[in-house]
Write a protein that holds these residues in place. Structure first.
Motif, PDB file in Angstrom:
ATOM      1  N   LYS A 177       0.772  -1.306  -0.004  1.00  0.00           N
ATOM      2  CA  LYS A 177      -0.064   0.047   0.047  1.00  0.00           C
ATOM      3  C   LYS A 177       0.517   1.205   0.025  1.00  0.00           C
ATOM      4  N   CYS A 178       1.828   0.834   0.124  1.00  0.00           N
ATOM      5  CA  CYS A 178       2.953   2.799   0.719  1.00  0.00           C
ATOM      6  C   CYS A 178       4.529   2.726  -0.601  1.00  0.00           C
ATOM      7  N   PRO A 179       4.319   3.936  -0.978  1.00  0.00           N
ATOM      8  CA  PRO A 179       4.790   4.118  -2.819  1.00  0.00           C
ATOM      9  C   PRO A 179       6.260   3.526  -2.566  1.00  0.00           C
ATOM     10  N   SER A 180       6.941   3.648  -4.127  1.00  0.00           N
ATOM     11  CA  SER A 180       7.534   2.724  -3.928  1.00  0.00           C
ATOM     12  C   SER A 180       7.723   2.109  -5.607  1.00  0.00           C
ATOM     13  N   ASP A 181       8.692   1.355  -5.963  1.00  0.00           N
ATOM     14  CA  ASP A 181       9.121   1.419  -7.269  1.00  0.00           C
ATOM     15  C   ASP A 181       8.271  -0.006  -7.515  1.00  0.00           C
ATOM     16  N   GLY A 182       8.316  -0.420  -8.754  1.00  0.00           N
ATOM     17  CA  GLY A 182       7.725  -1.587  -9.624  1.00  0.00           C
ATOM     18  C   GLY A 182       8.313  -3.122  -8.993  1.00  0.00           C
ATOM     19  N   LEU A 183       9.789  -2.625  -9.226  1.00  0.00           N
ATOM     20  CA  LEU A 183      11.328  -3.494  -8.716  1.00  0.00           C
ATOM     21  C   LEU A 183      10.686  -4.157  -7.609  1.00  0.00           C
ATOM     22  N   ARG A 184      10.773  -3.275  -6.299  1.00  0.00           N
ATOM     23  CA  ARG A 184      10.344  -3.510  -4.857  1.00  0.00           C
ATOM     24  C   ARG A 184       9.024  -4.535  -4.534  1.00  0.00           C
ATOM     25  N   LYS A 185       7.827  -3.540  -5.790  1.00  0.00           N
ATOM     26  CA  LYS A 185       7.005  -4.517  -4.921  1.00  0.00           C
ATOM     27  C   LYS A 185       6.666  -5.527  -5.508  1.00  0.00           C
ATOM     28  N   GLY A 186       7.123  -5.442  -6.877  1.00  0.00           N
ATOM     29  CA  GLY A 186       7.640  -6.969  -7.565  1.00  0.00           C
ATOM     30  C   GLY A 186       8.711  -7.945  -6.751  1.00  0.00           C
ATOM     31  N   GLN A 187       8.915  -7.493  -6.055  1.00  0.00           N
ATOM     32  CA  GLN A 187       9.609  -8.667  -4.977  1.00  0.00           C
ATOM     33  C   GLN A 187       9.106  -8.810  -3.655  1.00  0.00           C
ATOM     34  N   ALA A 188       7.509  -8.334  -3.654  1.00  0.00           N
ATOM     35  CA  ALA A 188       7.168  -8.251  -2.230  1.00  0.00           C
ATOM     36  C   ALA A 188       5.565  -9.009  -2.348  1.00  0.00           C
ATOM     37  N   LEU A 189       5.381  -8.719  -3.590  1.00  0.00           N
ATOM     38  CA  LEU A 189       4.225  -9.465  -4.359  1.00  0.00           C
ATOM     39  C   LEU A 189       4.659 -11.199  -4.583  1.00  0.00           C
ATOM     40  N   ASN A 190       5.982 -11.258  -4.868  1.00  0.00           N
ATOM     41  CA  ASN A 190       6.518 -12.932  -5.138  1.00  0.00           C
ATOM     42  C   ASN A 190       7.430 -13.766  -3.676  1.00  0.00           C
ATOM     43  N   ASN A 191       7.381 -12.191  -2.370  1.00  0.00           N
ATOM     44  CA  ASN A 191       6.631 -13.002  -0.982  1.00  0.00           C
ATOM     45  C   ASN A 191       5.929 -13.477  -0.370  1.00  0.00           C
ATOM     46  N   LEU A 192       4.892 -12.537  -0.961  1.00  0.00           N
ATOM     47  CA  LEU A 192       3.836 -12.653  -0.478  1.00  0.00           C
ATOM     48  C   LEU A 192       3.020 -13.950  -1.233  1.00  0.00           C
ATOM     49  N   GLY A 193       3.406 -14.150  -2.551  1.00  0.00           N
ATOM     50  CA  GLY A 193       2.619 -15.512  -3.110  1.00  0.00           C
ATOM     51  C   GLY A 193       3.305 -16.647  -2.038  1.00  0.00           C
ATOM     52  N   SER A 194       4.768 -16.666  -1.910  1.00  0.00           N
ATOM     53  CA  SER A 194       5.532 -17.554  -1.128  1.00  0.00           C
ATOM     54  C   SER A 194       4.651 -18.446  -0.063  1.00  0.00           C
ATOM     55  N   VAL A 195       4.032 -16.770   0.493  1.00  0.00           N
ATOM     56  CA  VAL A 195       4.045 -17.000   1.993  1.00  0.00           C
ATOM     57  C   VAL A 195       2.246 -17.692   1.400  1.00  0.00           C
ATOM     58  N   TYR A 196       1.775 -17.731   0.967  1.00  0.00           N
ATOM     59  CA  TYR A 196       0.231 -18.425   0.156  1.00  0.00           C
ATOM     60  C   TYR A 196       0.274 -19.308   0.276  1.00  0.00           C
ATOM     61  N   VAL A 197       1.429 -19.382  -0.741  1.00  0.00           N
ATOM     62  CA  VAL A 197       1.580 -21.492  -0.912  1.00  0.00           C
ATOM     63  C   VAL A 197       1.669 -22.339   0.246  1.00  0.00           C
ATOM     64  N   ASP A 198       2.979 -21.281   1.172  1.00  0.00           N
ATOM     65  CA  ASP A 198       3.291 -22.353   2.435  1.00  0.00           C
ATOM     66  C   ASP A 198       1.784 -22.779   3.289  1.00  0.00           C
ATOM     67  N   CYS A 199       1.167 -21.703   3.246  1.00  0.00           N
ATOM     68  CA  CYS A 199      -0.789 -22.093   3.843  1.00  0.00           C
ATOM     69  C   CYS A 199      -1.338 -22.460   2.850  1.00  0.00           C
ATOM     70  N   GLU A 200      -0.890 -23.173   1.654  1.00  0.00           N
ATOM     71  CA  GLU A 200      -2.029 -23.961   1.052  1.00  0.00           C
ATOM     72  C   GLU A 200      -3.189 -22.858   0.600  1.00  0.00           C
ATOM     73  N   LYS A 201      -2.774 -21.638  -0.142  1.00  0.00           N
ATOM     74  CA  LYS A 201      -4.053 -20.427  -0.284  1.00  0.00           C
ATOM     75  C   LYS A 201      -3.599 -20.466  -2.054  1.00  0.00           C
ATOM     76  N   PHE A 202      -3.023 -21.854  -3.054  1.00  0.00           N
ATOM     77  CA  PHE A 202      -3.252 -21.206  -3.914  1.00  0.00           C
ATOM     78  C   PHE A 202      -3.381 -20.493  -5.066  1.00  0.00           C
ATOM     79  N   GLU A 203      -4.862 -19.748  -5.058  1.00  0.00           N
ATOM     80  CA  GLU A 203      -5.519 -18.735  -6.153  1.00  0.00           C
ATOM     81  C   GLU A 203      -4.835 -17.722  -5.988  1.00  0.00           C
ATOM     82  N   LEU A 204      -4.862 -17.432  -3.878  1.00  0.00           N
ATOM     83  CA  LEU A 204      -3.969 -16.408  -4.182  1.00  0.00           C
ATOM     84  C   LEU A 204      -3.178 -16.364  -4.106  1.00  0.00           C
TER      85      LEU A 204
END
Length: 909
Positions: A709-736
């Motif tokens: 939700k905070c301002p940042s460039d796309g490169l860093r936000k891409g990393q955050a989205l990637n990390n968020l996806g990894s956490v969802y996978v570990d929680c078996e929330k595959f669609e998210l």
């Protein structure tokens, strides 16, 4: 390095004649007094002949390091407590020789934890500080940490005073006019006369200081029958004796000058006043705050055998390394016979001390007299064969660097007699330097035939042969140890000499793909210049300067910065917007060296940008350059634009140095000041690494969502989205998770293909997973990881092809070796757990062991060691299984599978 190669010498193709002009411009701008005649482009000397031979390194390098690791581990199991620190020190030597610096530090920490004397604790704590130089957040006063070390065993003084600076000369304390108060003279009153001054004392209080004083004042001596005692000529002044008198009454030292306390210390030693001696010792020790203080006080401390003072001074000297060794008085202390003996008698001289000092001296200048002198002292303290072999080898290397060839050969042969076969390579090098090429070749051949073959053996022999034989030896060296840079450099230089420049670049790219070093980048710069690829040369120059800002090329005659300035005139100049576009392109194509170059250019126009230094540090970590990464991270902290931003960078420094909880606190402090992307990201990253339970996963998700939700460039936000996806996978929330990865890919975070492939696979769609990883392979410049992950989604026929490609691109990755050894299509980590069953089913234990041994030849990998131990158990080779278990436990003492396997095989002995 390829220091003497010139682009104009490199080949005689007309395309590169213009480079001679560039060289002449550079050299004409060189440092005064270093102007060098530039040979014309048509010079016929071979660029291959200009390649500098790889050095004989002053490192402990056993032929079979696994065997040595196991021996040390076995000795640790039965060692007395006072012996363990020395064994851990030897273990650290071995890990340093393997290039495993994290493991080396851990061994030093273990040595510190098992130290039984204050001297050992001082040495190991200082060594760890030296290895961590540049990682501390603040340069705190030495005295805070120093006191914690030596005061554990120093006598605790009851002094109450405010220490003064050693180098400040205070006026004498007010004279106590006891005479005016002595109207009630009693039999306990006594007056000492010193050089015309009177000091009034209590006879019984003074007598209680020591047995000699008691005998003098209460015995049969004349002084016991008089109240006036002439005391001149006893080495103490009136102010000093007044301090003694006060101590006799209160048991405390009053505030005074260091000179007076030193007088009292000498007096206390002369008259055996132990409590007063200890009080003076601790008083002076507490005054040692700087290198200047320690230099002023150390000699007096040694003369008076003041243990706490000596310890305090020694620790300051060691904490100030390497600078303290440049002070003549300090260096003399460690090798001058008189002072060295005093240090030894004080209990502050040891093998560990001289190991540290000689290591620092050799890092500064391996051919210096100081290095040789310190190693000679270290030699006198060596006890075990490993210690003796190391010090003799290091002394041999120093003598080789000093061109004292006869002495070098004798020392290196001595090291070999203690079992250090690597020293025989030094013997061969000595013979070669003395013009005995054939003798050197014979020596190198004898090493190969007499010991288990290692890559360095064939590399060494290649120096003494030519033509096809040389290339065969270099190829064999690469086969046995693909991490050796010299064979790649030689083959590339040879291709360059043959005017095959593109092929030369391909060859040097082989090692730059997994091991980025300044010398290999320098070589590629010359190749780029040869084909007038100025953009490529500028890219590599910027990457090189990021690794080493003071790097010099052309045999040290021209700084890389000068060459960059000149070549920048031949490439397009980018605006700030252009730079960001280029950075996106390179980041999305996983071109880390290219990204590093763009960031370097951006910092030229905006040097005060902390965020750019931070991004630089991330790239350097991905390139496995931790020291350079830490330097960039510290620069990010120095150039932070706000307090909340500075706290984030401090948090990352703490995180990267292993202080996870402290990093979390820094992130929270930053968020309290201002909510920002980087603060939330840091907190999420550190929390994910410290805890894996369900509640923490939910918290990590919350933090990453706040970051997005905070301002940042796309490169860093891409990393955050990637990390968020990894956490969802570990929680078996595959669609998210899939949504996160798709969003990351939309902003060109290419690595998200890997996460999306994992989601497809876990949902049972192996084909889509394979296709997703294929997209990553096609986009990524550095795609060893992509091939490795894609192998998990391949069919049986193509798994090996992908894993073989991984080994070709990055031989340091051990997954392919483990998988090939397991010989099954299941994942290698599962194969590791089922090693015994796999081996028994396939009856290919020897092939599996051979495959794993390939990786272990150049990398001490925990899982490979454990898996090979399991295969040895299957074959019934219990000693070898136990050896590998012990070696694995040297790498990780808490590895549960290895602990269980060791227990099992040990019971079969």
């Amino acid at each position: 390095m390829f220091g003497t190669m010139r682009a104009s010498d490199a080949c005689k193709n007309n395309r590169i004649h213009a480079i001679g002009g560039i060289e002449n411009q550079l050299l004409s701008k060189g440092k005064a007094g270093k102007a060098t005649h530039m040979e014309p482009a048509s010079h016929t000397s071979s660029c291959v002949a200009k390649l500098v031979d790889p050095p004989i390194k002053p490192l402990f390098k056993p032929v079979d390091y696994v065997e040595t690791l196991a021996e040390i581990h076995e000795e640790l199991e039965s060692a007395e407590e006072h012996e363990k620190s020395g064994l851990y020190l030897e273990q650290s030597f071995l890990f340093r020789g393997l290039g495993e610096l994290k493991l080396m530090r851990r061994s030093l920490r273990s040595a510190y934890q098992h130290a039984v004397t204050s001297h050992e604790r001082i040495v190991y704590a200082s060594w760890l500080k030296y290895e961590r130089r540049g990682e501390e957040l603040d340069n705190k006063p030495l005295c805070d940490n120093r006191k914690a070390e030596f005061l554990r065993t120093a006598t605790v003084s009851s002094c109450t005073f405010q220490p003064v600076d050693v180098c400040t000369r205070m006026p004498d304390a007010d004279i106590h006019l006891e005479g005016c108060l002595m109207s009630r003279v009693s039999e306990d009153a006594v007056v000492f006369h010193i050089d015309g001054e009177q000091v009034y004392c209590n006879r019984q209080k003074m007598a209680s200081l020591s047995s000699p004083f008691h005998a003098m004042l209460n015995g049969c001596f004349t002084e016991s029958r008089t109240s006036d005692i002439e005391f001149s000529g006893n080495g103490i002044s009136a102010p000093g004796l007044r301090l003694v008198e006060k101590f006799s009454k209160t048991g405390r030292l009053e505030q005074t000058t260091p000179n007076v306390v030193m007088e009292v210390l000498a007096f206390a030693n002369r008259f055996f006043c132990e409590k007063m001696r200890d009080a003076c010792d601790n008083y002076l020790a507490a005054m040692v705050h700087s290198l200047q203080d320690a230099t002023v006080l150390i000699e007096s401390g040694l003369v008076e055998n003041a243990q706490a003072l000596i310890a305090a001074c020694l620790q300051v000297f060691l904490h100030e390394l390497p600078g303290s060794l440049q002070v003549p008085q300090v260096a003399r202390l460690f090798y001058d016979a008189e002072w060295r003996d005093k240090l030894r008698l004080a209990g502050h001289s040891s093998f560990a001390l001289y190991s540290l000092l000689s290591h620092v001296a050799m890092e500064e200048d391996s051919s210096s007299d100081l290095s040789a002198n310190l190693l000679e002292q270290m030699r006198g303290y060596a006890v075990s064969d490993r210690q003796k072999s190391l010090v003799l080898h290091q002394l041999g290397c120093v003598m080789l660097a000093k061109k004292h060839y006869a002495e070098a050969q004798e020392l290196l042969l001595g090291a070999a007699q203690f079992g250090h076969a690597y020293s025989l390579a030094g013997v061969a090098r000595v013979k070669y330097k003395c013009g005995q090429r054939q003798a050197a070749f014979t020596e190198a051949t004898a090493i190969i035939s007499g010991y288990k073959q290692c890559g360095w053996m064939f590399q060494e022999r290649s120096l003494y042969c030519t033509g096809n034989e040389k290339l065969l030896d270099l190829d064999k060296a690469t086969e046995l140890d693909p991490t050796l840079p010299y064979p790649y450099k030689y083959r590339a230089a040879l291709l360059m000499h043959e005017q095959k420049v593109p092929e030369a670049i391909v060859e040097i790219n082989r090692i730059l793909g997994f091991k980025v070093t300044p010398d290999c980048l320098e070589l590629r710069i010359y190749f780029c210049l040869a084909i007038q690829d100025y953009a490529g040369a500028v890219r590599d120059l910027r990457a090189l300067l990021t690794l080493d800002p003071s790097y010099a090329m052309y045999s040290g005659r021209v700084s890389a910065t000068q060459l960059l300035e000149l070549l920048s005139q031949h490439v397009d100049q980018w605006t700030k917007a252009d730079c960001w576009m280029q950075l996106y392109d390179r980041w999305s194509s996983v071109d880390d060296i290219g990204s590093l170059a763009v960031v370097h250019q951006m910092l030229e126009s905006d040097p005060g940008k902390g965020l750019l230094f931070f991004r630089q540090s991330l790239l350097l970590l991905r390139l496995n350059c931790p020291k350079a990464a830490m330097r960039s991270l510290r620069l990010a902290r120095e150039h932070a634009n706000s307090e909340h931003e500075r706290l984030v960078y401090e948090g990352w420094i703490l995180y990267d140095t292993g202080h996870r909880q402290e990093a979390l606190l820094k992130a929270e402090e930053s968020i309290a000041l201002q909510r920002s992307f980087e603060a939330f990201f840091l907190k999420a990253y550190a929390l994910a690494d410290t805890s894996l339970d369900e509640s923490s996963s939910a918290k990590v998700v919350e933090l990453l969502e706040e970051a997005l939700k905070c301002p940042s460039d796309g490169l860093r936000k891409g990393q955050a989205l990637n990390n968020l996806g990894s956490v969802y996978v570990d929680c078996e929330k595959f669609e998210l998770a899939a949504d996160c990865y798709v969003s990351a890919l939309k902003i060109r975070h290419t690595r998200a293909h890997q996460g999306l492939a994992r989601v497809h696979f876990l949902q049972g769609d192996r084909k889509s997973a394979y296709e997703e990883m294929t997209k990553l392979i096609e986009k990524a410049c550095n795609n060893a990881t992509a091939y490795e992950k894609r192998s998990e989604y391949c069919d049986r026929d193509t798994i090996m092809a992908d894993l073989n490609m991984v080994t070709q691109i990055d031989p340091l990755r051990t997954y392919p070796y483990r998988y090939r050894a397991a010989g099954t299509v299941t994942r290698a980590d599962a194969a590791c757990r089922r090693a015994r069953e796999v081996a028994m089913d396939n009856h290919k234990e020897e092939e599996a062991i051979a495959e794993l041994s390939k990786a272990l030849a150049f990398k001490a990998d925990l899982h490979v060691l454990h898996l090979r131990a399991a295969f040895y158990e299957c074959t019934g080779d219990v000693p070898s299984a136990l050896r590998d278990c012990r070696a694995a436990l040297s790498v990780d003492p808490n590895h549960q599978d290895s602990l269980e396997l060791r227990s099992r095989v040990h019971s079969r002995l």
